[in-house]
Design an enzyme around this catalytic site. Structure first.
Site, PDB file in Angstrom:
ATOM      1  N   HIS A  65      43.719  35.002  50.290  1.00  0.00           N
ATOM      2  CA  HIS A  65      42.633  34.401  51.061  1.00  0.00           C
ATOM      3  C   HIS A  65      42.082  33.172  50.339  1.00  0.00           C
ATOM      4  O   HIS A  65      41.825  33.217  49.139  1.00  0.00           O
ATOM      5  CB  HIS A  65      41.492  35.407  51.256  1.00  0.00           C
ATOM      6  CG  HIS A  65      41.933  36.717  51.825  1.00  0.00           C
ATOM      7  ND1 HIS A  65      41.375  37.919  51.437  1.00  0.00           N
ATOM      8  CD2 HIS A  65      42.887  37.025  52.734  1.00  0.00           C
ATOM      9  CE1 HIS A  65      41.951  38.913  52.097  1.00  0.00           C
ATOM     10  NE2 HIS A  65      42.889  38.396  52.889  1.00  0.00           N
ATOM     11  N   TYR A 128      33.623  39.126  42.365  1.00  0.00           N
ATOM     12  CA  TYR A 128      33.664  37.710  42.740  1.00  0.00           C
ATOM     13  C   TYR A 128      32.258  37.132  42.606  1.00  0.00           C
ATOM     14  O   TYR A 128      31.325  37.625  43.230  1.00  0.00           O
ATOM     15  CB  TYR A 128      34.065  37.513  44.202  1.00  0.00           C
ATOM     16  CG  TYR A 128      35.341  38.163  44.665  1.00  0.00           C
ATOM     17  CD1 TYR A 128      36.467  37.392  44.922  1.00  0.00           C
ATOM     18  CD2 TYR A 128      35.400  39.530  44.910  1.00  0.00           C
ATOM     19  CE1 TYR A 128      37.636  37.974  45.392  1.00  0.00           C
ATOM     20  CE2 TYR A 128      36.562  40.121  45.375  1.00  0.00           C
ATOM     21  CZ  TYR A 128      37.678  39.334  45.615  1.00  0.00           C
ATOM     22  OH  TYR A 128      38.822  39.914  46.076  1.00  0.00           O
TER      23      TYR A 128
END
Length: 462
Positions: A65, A128
């Site tokens: 992604h 993240y």
């Protein structure tokens, strides 16, 4: 603390080896330490959100992604095999890199680089740290985990891995639409300066009041700021005399003070460099040897100058800012030089003030200085920008226009500012508008002589 920073074949993708402090209780690490990491070469990317994903079983595989934000990825617990594919528009499109990550490895992933990983242990948690907020329902570029051109050597074959149906449906590289790079945003794009800036930034997004109203908070909130890496604010209310009226005063404060303040807040929050344009009208026009300097205290004579001074102060609150003060701007559109050339051709003999002294600034020169400061990463702050050469009065420039267009310069008579303003509702004008160019010159910029620029400008008028 980081033990080292490593570059990779994917431009901007950086690997950091972290110091992990462990004992019988477990371990501790500084997963994000701004001062040290930036000092060692990591971009100061301004994270605003932290996401974590739990992978219950060994073999869980996620990706590939790419999102329109930067991220710092790390392992909170467990171990993963991580891989990245560059999905950005450009020569590096399709470039790959992979490595095994544990708690001692952190990777900075630039905007548009596809991120993926495979859990090598049960109960792995992946983290993240990102610098923009996730918007549900938005679709970004993605790549099939088994893409042949990427040829990622997954330790656990994808046939045996736990992969979502969505990720199994991702396209091959040949079918991926690359993520476009961030582009400059030019406001006030239809004005003289805006058009000159657009010529030097052909990839920029151009907006004017009808596309983006800088005084409208809702419009500013809805704008896709994540798509821009530079804001060039050429929008302004420049009707100096109308600014003295009740309606004009309100409009001037909104456009010249409130709007730059709003842009400065956005630029600060998102880390975008902001270039804003100001004026000699922030000073009172007293004669200063060598010209007005950047650190001279404000002393505006009228509403226009007051609003521009307020805008200067507001823009200075953005960490990455340039305020470019200028004077007597001449570009493509209605301006003094074109007016004098038309009067000369029409046989009109004008009376022009001879007690206001300064230098012309051609919009192309202001745009060129902007490009220079940005491209050379000159220190942020305020700079004075005009064409160079000997300061002259408006009457001097008028005579020069007559002469260069083949007419008798003696046809231009002179008047004073006080005489010209008699019986008119005019804003007060600064008499001495010469700006000192030393600070700009110290960055390596050579200002074009105003007389030569005037000659070139008139030659192109035909």
């Amino acid at each position: 603390m980081t033990q080292g920073v490593e570059t990779t074949p994917v431009p901007g993708l950086v690997v950091l080896r972290l110091a992990v402090h462990g004992d019988a209780r477990g371990w501790f690490k500084e997963n994000w330490q701004r001062e040290r990491m930036v000092g060692q070469g990591l971009p100061d990317f301004g994270p605003v959100q932290n996401n974590m994903s739990l992978n219950v079983r060994r073999g869980t595989t996620r990706g590939i992604h790419a999102e329109p934000w930067d991220k710092l990825v790390s392992v909170a617990t467990g171990k993963v095999f991580a891989a990245w594919v560059d999905l950005r528009e450009g020569e590096s499109f399709g470039a790959t890199y992979w490595l095994e990550m544990d708690e001692g490895v952190t990777v900075f992933v630039p905007r548009g680089v596809g991120n993926s990983y495979q859990a090598l242990e049960d109960g792995t948690v992946f983290s993240y740290l990102v610098n923009d907020h996730y918007v549900p329902g938005t679709v970004y570029p993605a790549l099939h985990l088994a893409d042949e051109s990427a040829a990622i050597p997954w330790p656990i074959p994808l046939a045996d891995a736990d992969v979502s149906d969505k990720d199994r449906a991702n396209p091959r590289l040949a079918e991926v639409t690359p993520m476009a790079p961030r582009r400059p945003l030019i406001t006030g794009a239809k004005g003289q300066l805006g058009r000159a800036l657009a010529a030097l930034h052909p990839d920029a997004t151009l907006v004017d009041l009808d596309e983006l109203d800088l005084t409208d908070p809702d419009a500013l909130a809805a704008w896709p700021w994540q798509d821009h890496d530079l804001i060039l604010n050429a929008a302004a209310y420049t009707a100096v005399d109308a600014a003295e009226t009740p309606e004009g005063r309100a409009t001037a404060w909104a456009a010249n003070a409130a709007a730059p303040a709003a842009l400065a807040a956005i630029a600060a929050r998102r880390g975008i460099p902001l270039v804003h344009y100001s004026t000699d009208y922030v000073f009172d026009g007293r004669e200063v040897e060598g010209g007005h300097r950047e650190d001279e205290p404000f002393a505006p004579l009228g509403v226009y100058g007051q609003t521009k001074a307020a805008g200067d102060l507001a823009v200075a609150t953005a960490p990455k800012h340039y305020v470019l003060r200028t004077s007597w701007v001449i570009g493509e559109g209605h301006n003094f030089v074109r007016t004098m050339a038309r009067l000369a051709a029409d046989g009109v003999d004008p009376a022009v003030v001879d007690d206001q002294v300064g230098r012309l600034t051609f919009a192309t020169e202001l745009a060129r200085a902007t490009r220079h400061l940005v491209d050379t990463a000159a220190p942020y702050g305020t700079y004075h920008v005009t064409n160079g050469g000997t300061p002259r009065s408006w009457a001097d420039y008028a005579r020069r226009v007559f002469e260069l267009t083949g007419h008798d310069p003696a046809r231009v008579s002179t008047t004073t500012t006080e005489e010209y303003a008699a019986g008119k509702q005019l804003s007060p004008r600064p008499l001495h508008s010469t700006l000192c160019l030393d600070k700009l010159a110290a960055t390596g910029f050579e200002s074009t002589d105003a007389d030569q620029a005037l000659t070139d400008y008139l030659a192109h008028l035909g």
